[in-house]
Design a protein around this motif. Structure first.
Motif, short mmCIF file in Angstrom:
data_model
loop_
_atom_site.label_atom_id
_atom_site.label_comp_id
_atom_site.label_asym_id
_atom_site.label_seq_id
_atom_site.Cartn_x
_atom_site.Cartn_y
_atom_site.Cartn_z
N ARG A 1 0.82 -1.21 0.00
CA ARG A 1 0.00 0.00 0.00
C ARG A 1 0.86 1.27 0.00
O ARG A 1 0.44 2.30 -0.52
CB ARG A 1 -0.93 0.01 1.22
CG ARG A 1 -1.93 -1.12 1.24
CD ARG A 1 -2.97 -0.96 0.18
NE ARG A 1 -3.96 -2.04 0.21
CZ ARG A 1 -5.02 -2.12 -0.57
NH1 ARG A 1 -5.23 -1.19 -1.47
NH2 ARG A 1 -5.85 -3.14 -0.48
N GLU A 2 2.05 1.18 0.58
CA GLU A 2 2.89 2.36 0.70
C GLU A 2 3.79 2.57 -0.51
O GLU A 2 4.41 3.60 -0.65
CB GLU A 2 3.75 2.26 1.97
CG GLU A 2 2.95 2.13 3.25
CD GLU A 2 1.98 3.29 3.45
OE1 GLU A 2 2.39 4.44 3.20
OE2 GLU A 2 0.84 3.03 3.84
N GLN A 3 3.88 1.54 -1.36
CA GLN A 3 4.77 1.62 -2.53
C GLN A 3 3.95 1.39 -3.79
O GLN A 3 3.96 0.30 -4.35
CB GLN A 3 5.89 0.58 -2.43
CG GLN A 3 6.84 0.82 -1.28
CD GLN A 3 6.49 0.02 -0.05
OE1 GLN A 3 5.58 -0.80 -0.06
NE2 GLN A 3 7.19 0.27 1.03
N ARG A 4 3.27 2.42 -4.26
CA ARG A 4 2.40 2.25 -5.42
C ARG A 4 3.13 2.47 -6.74
O ARG A 4 2.58 2.18 -7.80
CB ARG A 4 1.17 3.15 -5.31
CG ARG A 4 0.22 2.69 -4.19
CD ARG A 4 -0.99 3.59 -4.08
NE ARG A 4 -1.71 3.68 -5.33
CZ ARG A 4 -2.36 4.77 -5.73
NH1 ARG A 4 -2.32 5.87 -5.00
NH2 ARG A 4 -3.02 4.77 -6.86
N VAL A 5 4.35 2.98 -6.68
CA VAL A 5 5.22 3.00 -7.85
C VAL A 5 6.47 2.21 -7.47
O VAL A 5 7.13 2.50 -6.47
CB VAL A 5 5.62 4.43 -8.26
CG1 VAL A 5 6.54 4.39 -9.48
CG2 VAL A 5 4.37 5.26 -8.57
N LEU A 6 6.77 1.20 -8.26
CA LEU A 6 7.85 0.28 -7.96
C LEU A 6 8.74 0.09 -9.18
O LEU A 6 8.31 0.32 -10.32
CB LEU A 6 7.28 -1.09 -7.55
CG LEU A 6 6.40 -1.09 -6.30
CD1 LEU A 6 5.46 -2.30 -6.31
CD2 LEU A 6 7.26 -1.15 -5.05
N HIS A 7 9.97 -0.33 -8.95
CA HIS A 7 10.90 -0.65 -10.02
C HIS A 7 11.24 -2.13 -9.97
O HIS A 7 11.51 -2.67 -8.90
CB HIS A 7 12.18 0.18 -9.89
CG HIS A 7 11.99 1.64 -10.12
ND1 HIS A 7 12.95 2.58 -9.81
CD2 HIS A 7 10.95 2.33 -10.66
CE1 HIS A 7 12.51 3.79 -10.14
NE2 HIS A 7 11.29 3.65 -10.65
N CYS A 8 11.25 -2.76 -11.13
CA CYS A 8 11.53 -4.19 -11.19
C CYS A 8 12.35 -4.48 -12.45
O CYS A 8 11.80 -4.48 -13.56
CB CYS A 8 10.22 -4.99 -11.19
SG CYS A 8 10.45 -6.78 -11.16
#
Length: 302
Positions: free
Chosen positions: A216-223
């Protein structure tokens, strides 16, 4: 945890095919290509999301949308910006709104091109964006449209993706190895090669986390694949997997290989937010490349 039902617009593309290959890990997976689900058709998108959500719920499954549909022709976007924005912003925004209206989480795949490419350390999701190309601008607009649709939306940025399906850098270099004695490849652009099969597995892990109430706190992520290299370094590694002499690949500069769309000089993305969400980081890019050739070697060789 209830099993997932996953709808994958763009299901015939490179990433979509790898997501479809993981169908056995979820209760239901539907991966329509553009011929079956054109995301620029607002009514079709609304109907598809609605019917999928009903089917999943009736089967006792938790529906999730993973959007793999996009206008990804970076150079072509420079000459057809209206189409790039129609797909990467407007259509994606409608897809996100359709999912949000039915309480269905949506994971949207984005790109390193949203950054200016002048960084000196891996980009964090919170770093200022500043795309230089039409493609990057359209993808950033799409991110904003997705996140504006509601709290059940996530953006996953990735980079330098290759896979067994579709055209990509690995296949192009493999073909060139058999045709040319020597290749010149750009050595002043840095990034992280990402095997689409690993990316697909990461997206499914995120989907499970999301339906369980996480991230919920990380709605933009890098993968992306772990580590970094240049296009020249990537090409040399591909030669190694082909059993060819990597010294046949010679470095050149971006200026020596001009393209219609500007490329980011630095595209390395930090996975710190991905890890903070409790998600498994992808394996190092070089290890992934070796595994890709082990699993799907015939697909990468001409």
């Amino acid at each position: 945890m209830a099993q997932l039902a996953v709808l994958v617009p763009g299901g015939r593309g490179q990433l979509g095919r790898d997501l479809a290959a993981l169908a056995g890990q979820v209760g239901l997976l539907h991966a329509p290509g553009s011929a079956e689900l054109d995301i620029t058709d607002a009514e079709a998108v609304s109907d598809a999301v609605s019917s999928f959500a009903v089917t999943a719920t009736d089967a006792g499954l938790r529906p999730v949308v993973i959007n793999a549909a996009a206008h990804t022709a970076v150079d072509l976007a420079e000459t057809e910006p209206e189409r790039a924005f129609a797909i990467n912003e407007l259509a994606v925004g409608r897809l996100a709104a359709a999912a949000a209206s039915r309480g269905v989480p949506l994971l949207h795949v984005s790109t390193d091109y949203v950054f200016p490419g002048d960084g000196t350390r891996p980009y964090e999701p919170t770093d200022p964006t500043g795309p230089k190309s039409v493609y990057g601008k359209s993808k950033l607009a799409g991110e904003q449209a997705v996140l504006a649709a509601g709290d059940l939306t996530w953006v996953v940025r990735t980079a330098w993706v290759y896979g067994a399906g579709g055209g990509n850098f690995v296949k192009a270099i493999s073909k060139a190895e058999g045709q040319r004695e020597q290749l010149s490849v750009v050595d002043d652009q840095r990034g992280s090669p990402t095997w689409s099969a690993d990316l697909a597995a990461g997206l499914l892990e995120l989907a499970r986390t999301v339906v369980a109430g996480g991230a919920r706190e990380q709605r933009v992520l890098h993968c992306t694949g772990g580590g970094e290299t240049t296009w020249c370094g990537f090409a040399r590694a591909i030669f190694e997997e082909l059993g060819a002499d990597p010294e046949r690949v010679k470095p050149c500069t971006t200026e020596e290989f001009p393209r219609p769309a500007p490329r980011p000089a630095y595209s390395v993305l930090s996975d710190s937010a991905w890890r903070a969400a409790g998600l498994t980081p992808l394996r190092p890019w070089r290890e992934a490349l070796a595994k890709a050739f082990e699993v799907d070697g015939a697909a990468y060789r001409p």
